[in-house]
Design a protein around this motif. Structure first.
Motif, PDB file in Angstrom:
ATOM      1  N   ARG A  94       0.804  -1.254   0.038  1.00 35.54           N
ATOM      2  CA  ARG A  94      -0.056   0.000  -0.186  1.00 35.54           C
ATOM      3  C   ARG A  94       0.858   1.338   0.194  1.00 35.54           C
ATOM      4  O   ARG A  94       0.663   2.078  -0.637  1.00 35.54           O
ATOM      5  N   GLN A  95       1.858   1.237   0.690  1.00 34.98           N
ATOM      6  CA  GLN A  95       2.791   2.375   0.840  1.00 34.98           C
ATOM      7  C   GLN A  95       3.431   2.465  -0.682  1.00 34.98           C
ATOM      8  O   GLN A  95       3.491   3.849  -1.056  1.00 34.98           O
ATOM      9  N   SER A 139       0.697   4.196  -2.961  1.00 34.15           N
ATOM     10  CA  SER A 139       0.882   5.672  -2.488  1.00 34.15           C
ATOM     11  C   SER A 139       2.056   6.338  -2.915  1.00 34.15           C
ATOM     12  O   SER A 139       1.878   7.711  -3.347  1.00 34.15           O
ATOM     13  N   ASP A 140       3.155   5.879  -2.542  1.00 31.26           N
ATOM     14  CA  ASP A 140       4.279   6.440  -3.418  1.00 31.26           C
ATOM     15  C   ASP A 140       4.299   6.911  -4.711  1.00 31.26           C
ATOM     16  O   ASP A 140       4.523   8.128  -4.928  1.00 31.26           O
ATOM     17  N   TRP A 156      -1.025   3.765  -9.201  1.00 31.84           N
ATOM     18  CA  TRP A 156      -0.917   2.658  -8.200  1.00 31.84           C
ATOM     19  C   TRP A 156      -0.382   1.189  -8.998  1.00 31.84           C
ATOM     20  O   TRP A 156       0.305   0.542  -8.227  1.00 31.84           O
TER      21      TRP A 156
END
Ligand SMILES: Cc1cc2nc3c(=O)[nH]c(=O)nc-3n(C[C@H](O)[C@H](O)[C@H](O)COP(=O)(O)OP(=O)(O)OC[C@H]3O[C@@H](n4cnc5c(N)ncnc54)[C@H](O)[C@@H]3O)c2cc1C
Length: 456
Positions: free
Chosen positions: A256-257, A260-261, A269
């Protein structure tokens, strides 16, 4: 006994879908082997996915990435360029295109038909129902009771259909993979679809193309459906080492990180999923069984909808059907499907709600592929299991295998000369159903078969 067997070949490939056709092609490549390909469908090289006659069923991977050969990454694109359907489409648009799957089937079949050593390949338009080992390989029995001896056998039986759960025995349903039956559904029928994956999307596309006017309601356990590809997805390298020692929850947080990055940097994504893709086997196998089970329970569906994405144009059609009230997807647990007063009643319990019923005219089984060996339909796998020639793979999924696809018997030993690839390796590899993974498997299985035959 081999002596009673009428025919004999070096290699029998059971299943002539994409995987079986590719293994056969690689075996033909170096010549010198007599090969048989057993496939009950009318045309070889199509299988479940590429036998659809429907133009609205498009690939879910763009043309640039659909070559059948790792060694020739532009092979499909070059073939597609020469087809009448591509006239007037510029190169960039063609590479980005999600081509009709029926075209892809034509491509695979054309590759097989045009192979210079094609005469060394015999097609058997029949299902194999049993295999027995003998000292020089295996004897296969076809549904017609005809038998064939082979020094090596490749199980390329692909996506086996899952039965519709909780349906009353006499109930008539339509199978999502029966493309003609879906297309023949009356335009005013109210439809209930069980399952919300890629097969459901196929059904929606056909109903939409046919101008369907009835209500379409789908039911799945979690109410999630495949997400769309983003144009220009470019995987970033690295970062996978940090993910390797983590459990399910921590890996999902990190993923998820990454997503979002990517978005923060102006990228889609989807980049995060592509970054993981080449490492899925290692990541899956690094988990102990308890963690793999946790993934199946809590994260597999989420993984699937993000990883097995649909073309943006397809997603737009489905979104429009939902926005205009023609299609809805519910999350809930199915209890029973039975006939009631000339229609079909689906009893189910919405997530967090009370039991309810939905009455429809037609139920479509879009539950996809059966992954458990214990539930495998047809005659072949139950027969092989009864002989101890195959055993369930990790977590009961697919077949137990090792190396590049050698089949393990009930004692955990490799069965000499018996190989497999594709969906049957899901327990061991997890990601093993899309062409970018399968083409490499096909080349490696063919190399392994050839090497094992040379050792005789
Ligand atoms: C609806 C759908 C759409 C898909 N779309 C894409 C896509 O766009 N891009 C992508 O990369 N992947 C896609 N896939 C994934 C697809 O599974 C692979 O691309 C590939 O087609 C798998 O080929 P296969 O030969 O392993 O399996 P299958 O296509 O299932 O072929 C197996 C064949 O074995 C035969 N068979 C089974 N049992 C026997 C027996 N006992 N004797 C003889 N023959 C037997 C069957 O008749 C079948 O033709 C899709 C899958 C499905 C189901």
């Amino acid at each position: 006994m081999t002596a009673a067997v009428p025919g004999s070949v070096d290699v029998l490939v059971i299943g002539g879908g994409a995987c079986g056709a590719l293994v056969a092609l690689h075996l033909l490549e170096q010549g010198g082997l007599r090969i048989a390909l057993a496939e009950p469908r009318p045309a070889p090289a199509r299988g479940v996915a590429y036998s659809t006659p429907r133009v609205e069923h498009v690939l879910n991977v763009n043309a640039a990435r659909m070559s059948a050969f790792d060694a020739a990454p532009d092979d499909f694109l070059a073939w597609l360029r020469r087809q009448p359907e591509s006239v007037g489409i510029d190169d960039a648009a063609l590479a980005a295109q999600f081509a009709p799957r029926r075209l892809y089937g034509r491509y695979l079949q054309a590759r097989l038909d045009a192979h210079p050593a094609r005469a060394s390949l015999d097609l058997h338009a029949a299902a194999v129902v049993d295999l027995e080992r003998d000292r020089a390989g295996c004897v296969a029995t076809f549904a017609s009771a005809r038998r064939l001896h082979a020094r090596a056998v490749v199980l390329a039986i692909g996506n086996l259909p899952a039965a519709l759960p909780r349906a009353a025995p006499a109930i008539e349903t339509v199978d999502a993979w029966d493309y003609d039956a879906v297309a023949a559904i009356a335009p005013d029928a109210d439809i209930g679809i069980v399952g919300a994956g890629l097969s459901m999307v196929d059904v929606l596309l056909t109903l939409q193309a046919n101008g369907h006017r009835g209500r379409i309601r789908a039911l799945s356990r979690n109410g999630l459906m495949p997400l769309a590809h983003a144009p220009g997805t470019v995987p970033q390298p690295g970062g996978v080492d940090a993910m390797m020692p983590l459990g399910v929850r921590a890996r999902m947080c990190l993923l998820r990180q990454w997503a979002s990055d990517a978005v923060a940097q102006g990228r889609p994504w989807q980049d995060a999923l592509e970054r993981l893709r080449p490492h899925v086997r290692a990541l899956w196998q690094a988990w102990p069984e308890t963690e793999q089970r946790r993934f199946l329970r809590h994260a597999a569906r989420l993984w699937d909808i993000h990883r097995h994405r649909i073309a943006p144009g397809v997603a737009a059609i489905v979104d429009d059907m939902a926005a205009t009230g023609r299609f809805s997807l519910q999350a809930g647990r199915l209890s029973r499907i039975e006939a009631r007063a000339g229609r079909v009643c689906i009893d189910w319990t919405p997530r967090g709600g009370a039991p309810t019923s939905t009455i429809v005219d037609v139920v479509v089984n879009a539950t996809g592929m059966e992954k458990r060996l214990s539930h495998a339909p047809g005659r072949l796998l139950p027969a092989l299991r009864a002989r101890g020639l195959v055993a369930p793979g990790p977590l009961g999924l697919g077949l137990a295998t090792c190396g590049d696809g050698e089949v393990l018997d009930a004692n955990g030993d490799p069965v000499p000369g018996l190989w497999t690839l594709g969906a049957s390796r899901i327990g061991e590899l997890w990601e093993t159903i899309a062409m970018p993974e399968l083409r490499g498997q096909a080349a490696r299985v063919a190399a392994g078969v050839r090497q094992s035959l040379a050792g005789y």
